[in-house]
Design a protein around this motif. Structure first.
Motif, short mmCIF file in Angstrom:
data_model
loop_
_atom_site.label_atom_id
_atom_site.label_comp_id
_atom_site.label_asym_id
_atom_site.label_seq_id
_atom_site.Cartn_x
_atom_site.Cartn_y
_atom_site.Cartn_z
N ASP A 144 14.39 40.93 16.04
CA ASP A 144 15.32 42.00 16.45
C ASP A 144 14.70 43.36 16.15
O ASP A 144 14.05 43.54 15.11
N GLY A 145 14.94 44.31 17.05
CA GLY A 145 14.40 45.64 16.80
C GLY A 145 14.89 46.67 17.80
O GLY A 145 15.77 46.42 18.62
N ILE A 146 14.29 47.86 17.73
CA ILE A 146 14.61 48.98 18.61
C ILE A 146 13.46 49.16 19.60
O ILE A 146 12.29 49.17 19.20
N LEU A 147 13.78 49.28 20.88
CA LEU A 147 12.75 49.44 21.90
C LEU A 147 12.11 50.82 21.78
O LEU A 147 12.81 51.85 21.83
N LEU A 148 10.79 50.85 21.60
CA LEU A 148 10.05 52.11 21.51
C LEU A 148 9.56 52.56 22.88
O LEU A 148 9.36 53.76 23.11
N SER A 149 9.33 51.61 23.79
CA SER A 149 8.90 51.95 25.15
C SER A 149 10.08 52.53 25.93
O SER A 149 11.24 52.45 25.49
N GLN A 150 9.80 53.11 27.10
CA GLN A 150 10.85 53.78 27.87
C GLN A 150 11.95 52.84 28.31
O GLN A 150 13.12 53.11 28.13
N GLU A 151 11.59 51.70 28.93
CA GLU A 151 12.57 50.70 29.33
C GLU A 151 11.86 49.43 29.79
O GLU A 151 10.66 49.45 30.07
N SER A 152 12.61 48.35 29.85
CA SER A 152 12.09 47.10 30.40
C SER A 152 13.26 46.20 30.73
O SER A 152 14.39 46.41 30.28
N SER A 153 12.99 45.18 31.56
CA SER A 153 14.02 44.21 31.92
C SER A 153 13.83 42.94 31.09
O SER A 153 12.69 42.54 30.82
N PHE A 154 14.96 42.31 30.73
CA PHE A 154 14.91 41.14 29.86
C PHE A 154 15.80 40.03 30.42
O PHE A 154 16.89 40.29 30.94
N ASN A 155 15.29 38.81 30.31
CA ASN A 155 16.09 37.62 30.62
C ASN A 155 16.79 37.23 29.32
O ASN A 155 16.14 36.85 28.35
N THR A 156 18.12 37.31 29.31
CA THR A 156 18.89 37.03 28.09
C THR A 156 19.66 35.72 28.18
O THR A 156 20.51 35.45 27.33
N SER A 157 19.36 34.90 29.20
CA SER A 157 20.18 33.71 29.46
C SER A 157 20.21 32.73 28.29
O SER A 157 21.22 32.09 28.03
N ALA A 158 19.09 32.60 27.58
CA ALA A 158 19.05 31.64 26.47
C ALA A 158 19.99 32.03 25.34
O ALA A 158 20.51 31.19 24.62
N LEU A 159 20.21 33.35 25.18
CA LEU A 159 21.10 33.82 24.12
C LEU A 159 22.54 33.95 24.57
O LEU A 159 23.47 33.68 23.82
N THR A 160 22.73 34.39 25.82
CA THR A 160 24.08 34.77 26.26
C THR A 160 24.66 33.89 27.34
O THR A 160 25.85 33.96 27.63
N GLY A 161 23.83 33.06 27.99
CA GLY A 161 24.31 32.27 29.12
C GLY A 161 24.38 33.09 30.40
O GLY A 161 24.76 32.59 31.45
N GLU A 162 23.99 34.37 30.35
CA GLU A 162 24.05 35.27 31.49
C GLU A 162 22.71 35.28 32.22
O GLU A 162 21.68 35.61 31.64
N SER A 163 22.71 34.86 33.49
CA SER A 163 21.46 34.73 34.24
C SER A 163 20.94 36.07 34.76
O SER A 163 19.76 36.21 35.06
N LYS A 164 21.81 37.04 34.90
CA LYS A 164 21.41 38.35 35.44
C LYS A 164 20.52 39.08 34.44
O LYS A 164 20.89 39.25 33.28
N PRO A 165 19.31 39.56 34.88
CA PRO A 165 18.43 40.31 33.97
C PRO A 165 19.12 41.57 33.45
O PRO A 165 19.92 42.19 34.15
N ARG A 166 18.78 41.93 32.24
CA ARG A 166 19.39 43.11 31.61
C ARG A 166 18.33 44.16 31.34
O ARG A 166 17.27 43.85 30.78
N THR A 167 18.60 45.39 31.75
CA THR A 167 17.67 46.49 31.51
C THR A 167 18.01 47.16 30.19
O THR A 167 19.17 47.55 29.96
N ILE A 168 17.02 47.27 29.32
CA ILE A 168 17.21 47.92 28.02
C ILE A 168 16.29 49.13 27.97
O ILE A 168 15.11 49.05 28.35
N ARG A 169 16.83 50.24 27.51
CA ARG A 169 16.08 51.50 27.49
C ARG A 169 15.67 51.89 26.07
O ARG A 169 16.10 51.27 25.10
N LYS A 170 14.86 52.90 25.99
CA LYS A 170 14.32 53.37 24.71
C LYS A 170 15.44 53.63 23.70
O LYS A 170 16.49 54.15 24.05
N ASP A 171 15.19 53.22 22.46
CA ASP A 171 16.09 53.39 21.32
C ASP A 171 17.29 52.43 21.35
O ASP A 171 18.15 52.50 20.48
N GLU A 172 17.33 51.54 22.35
CA GLU A 172 18.38 50.53 22.38
C GLU A 172 17.89 49.25 21.71
O GLU A 172 16.69 49.05 21.53
N THR A 173 18.82 48.38 21.35
CA THR A 173 18.50 47.18 20.57
C THR A 173 17.95 46.06 21.45
O THR A 173 18.50 45.77 22.51
#
Length: 647
Positions: A180-209
């Motif tokens: 677990d950590g804070i994103l230092l890069s500007q942004e990226s897309s993540f597949n969170t299905s294994a943790l949340t069951g949600e198949s839709k990719p999630r975009t996380i931006r800088k300073d977000e978890t």
């Protein structure tokens, strides 16, 4: 069956059970049953179809013994081991006595058939359990093995457990986030299905978890580690699922207690069937009544109940996990259908908790005012504080150091900025410190943060939140289920009442402190007909989550305290998952009841027929193993449940 007792008393996630290349994946496990089946069929053909002359006497006995041993030896071993531990009455002992008794009265094929079908039932049970384990195996599959960490100016590869808080890790595209950590890069897309069951990719931006177990699918990123490996989201989720499988439902515990009493009773009843008729029947034939007693033993074996009921709850936990819902025990899964009152927090539960600054009202310079406001709110983790900080970052308004910061639950925050004592919060905070302010502010429907500098009113900021897309669906489905809905919020009463009206919530109360929420839930629980669930996400919700009959935490944005103390964790931000949890629990409960009814009905009917001589050992096999197989197939139906995301 032969592995059942072991399986049910151990966690389903022990590595020897959950690794992909375990013994369950080998074809060799089917070999004993195949050998016994072929030998049994060959023996029956030789005896009854081709009438082979030499297939009699000791040759016939030896042939069926050889057919019996591949499937019989494991059960015989379990029986001997149980007896050595002074456990005389269990399914292994029953099956051993019944099959050896069949050999004693020269019903060799039936003795082999009983043990063979018992073995086949075990294979079905293994397959069902493995299917139920698949969701938990998926958690092990997402466990990151290595982390690329920046040390002494260069990236090195280490075990995630060796990485320290504050260090920077690199995650390439296609790799799993190890910590677990804070994103230092500007942004990226993540597949969170294994943790949340949600198949839709999630975009996380800088300073977000960013959470461990997410898969980076965009570009190379850098993450500043915020938690040790053992405290990471993945480790916490895995621990929850492991604990869940060890917490038994009341029905499951009741059946186990019943089986411990039931088994010795049927053993002595079978003994009575074989011997007591000799006292009353003039033409008593021991072999006839012994056969009936053996049939009785096979029929009465409690396999269907002992297997299918735990498997039903296990399947329900697995289905919920696949849909992003973690039940922390089968007991909570069992209790969920009884819930008839759901009390909910507002912010982060029914609303997105993503606030935006709408209006700034102050006599000071707006940038200076917002610099003070942003500085004091930097000490809070509340969604409102994040909105103010986001505004300051966007407008490039400087954040100043803060000292003596104190967060006051249900009120706001106090601290020293630039040698001035700052209060930032709601009207209750101003009243607490006797700060006079324009009372017309109280009539503003939006969320308001009032600022006081050195106990003098300085202005306010209005914040807007947005209702989640599936909130209305959630409330309407609960109404269909006859569930009363109550909203308990620390937000302004005007906002709470407006939202409750829009969503058709039965009761709504605003301006509540954490202790006020406890009082409302206590009042609801005073009615003995009420079974109350509370849904929340903040640290302030932890006490009321613990008080409710079932505490449900919104896990994606929820505080660690809320997640740890809750009984059910929704891993996404979707309140509709509460409805999914109710559906899964109702389906699981229905399947368990069906299996209990089916097992008792069939067994009782065949027991009566067997006792009066109208059921053979083959009928007993169906009543025992056949019903067990049907119950297993029924139990795994819950695993196919998949809820469609609405948001």
């Amino acid at each position: 069956m032969a592995n059942l007792i072991k399986t049910q008393h151990t966690c389903c996630c022990h590595n020897d059970h959950c690794t992909p290349n375990n013994e369950h994946s080998s074809w060799k496990k089917y070999l004993p049953a195949i050998i016994s089946f072929l030998m049994l069929v060959a023996g029956l053909l030789a005896e009854h179809v081709f009438h082979v002359a030499f297939f009699t006497g000791y040759i016939k006995l030896a042939w069926y013994i050889l057919a019996y041993l591949p499937v019989g030896i494991p059960v015989l071993k379990e029986s001997v081991e149980s007896i050595s531990h002074k456990d005389f009455f269990n399914e292994f002992t029953l099956m051993t006595i019944a099959t050896l008794g069949a050999f004693f009265i020269k019903e060799y094929p039936e003795g082999v058939a009983v043990m063979l079908f018992y073995s086949v039932g075990e294979l079905f049970q293994d397959a069902a359990v493995n299917k139920a384990k698949s969701n938990i195996k998926a958690l092990l599959d997402i466990r990151p093995d290595m982390a690329t960490v920046l040390r002494d100016g260069e990236y090195i590869t280490l075990s995630p457990s060796e990485v320290k808080i504050g260090e920077t890790i690199q995650v390439k595209a296609g790799e799993k986030v190890p910590l677990d950590g804070i994103l230092l890069s500007q942004e990226s897309s993540f597949n969170t299905s294994a943790l949340t069951g949600e198949s839709k990719p999630r975009t996380i931006r800088k300073d977000e978890t960013v959470l461990s177990g997410m898969m980076n699918i965009d570009k190379v990123i850098e993450v500043q580690v915020q938690k040790l490996y053992e405290d990471s989201a993945f480790s916490r989720i895995l621990a929850m699922v492991q604990d869940a499988t060890s917490r038994k439902a009341k029905t499951e515990l009741l059946i186990r207690r019943f089986a411990r009493i039931y088994t010795p009773i049927v053993f002595f009843l079978a003994l009575a069937i074989a011997t007591v008729p000799a006292l009353f029947i003039s033409d008593y034939v021991f072999q006839t009544w012994l056969y009936r007693a053996l049939v009785f033993l096979v029929i009465s074996c409690p396999c269907a109940l002992v297997i299918s009921i735990p498997l039903g709850y296990f399947g329900g936990i697995g289905a919920a996990s696949r849909n992003g819902i973690l039940f922390k025990g089968a007991n909570y899964l069992d209790m969920m259908p009884a819930i008839n009152v759901v009390a909910m927090d507002k912010t982060g539960t029914l609303t997105k908790g993503v606030f935006e600054v709408q209006n700034i009202a102050t006599n000071h310079n707006p940038d200076t005012f917002m610099s003070i406001c942003g500085s004091i709110e930097s000490q809070s983790k509340h969604p409102i504080a994040k909105a103010i900080l986001s505004y300051c970052n966007t407008k490039q308004i400087p954040i100043m150091p803060v000292s003596e910061a104190e967060e006051i639950a249900g009120h706001g925050i106090k601290g020293v900025v630039n040698n001035q004592t700052i209060l930032a919060g709601n009207a209750r905070l101003m009243d607490k410190y006797n700060v006079g302010y324009d009372k017309q502010i109280d009539s503003i429907p939006e969320t308001i943060v009032i600022i006081a500098i050195d106990n003098v009113y300085a202005g306010y900021v209005t914040i807007a939140d947005e209702v989640k897309k599936d909130a209305a669906y959630t409330i309407s489905k609960m109404r269909e289920y006859g569930i009363k809905t109550v909203m308990l919020s620390g937000d302004k009463a005007s906002i709470v009442e407006k939202m409750a009206s829009e969503l058709s919530i039965d009761e709504a109360y605003g301006n509540l402190l954490p202790e006020d929420k406890i009082k409302y839930v206590e009042r609801l629980k005073k009615n003995p007909e009420h079974k109350v669930a509370f849904v929340g996400d903040g640290i302030n919700d932890a006490p009321v989550l613990a008080l409710s009959d079932i505490g449900i935490a919104m896990g994606a944005m929820g505080s660690d305290a809320a997640i740890e103390i809750a009984d059910v964790v929704i891993q996404t931000d979707e309140p509709s998952k509460i409805v999914s949890a109710i559906k899964i629990s109702k389906k699981t409960r229905r399947i368990v009841k069906q299996n209990i009814t089916m097992a008792f009905t069939v067994k009782l009917a065949v027991l009566i027929l067997g006792t009066i001589g109208f059921a053979s050992m083959w009928g007993a096999v169906f009543a025992d193993v056949g019903v067990a197989l049907l119950a297993i197939l029924n139990a795994v139906r819950v695993l196919n449940y998949k809820e469609v995301s609405l948001s």
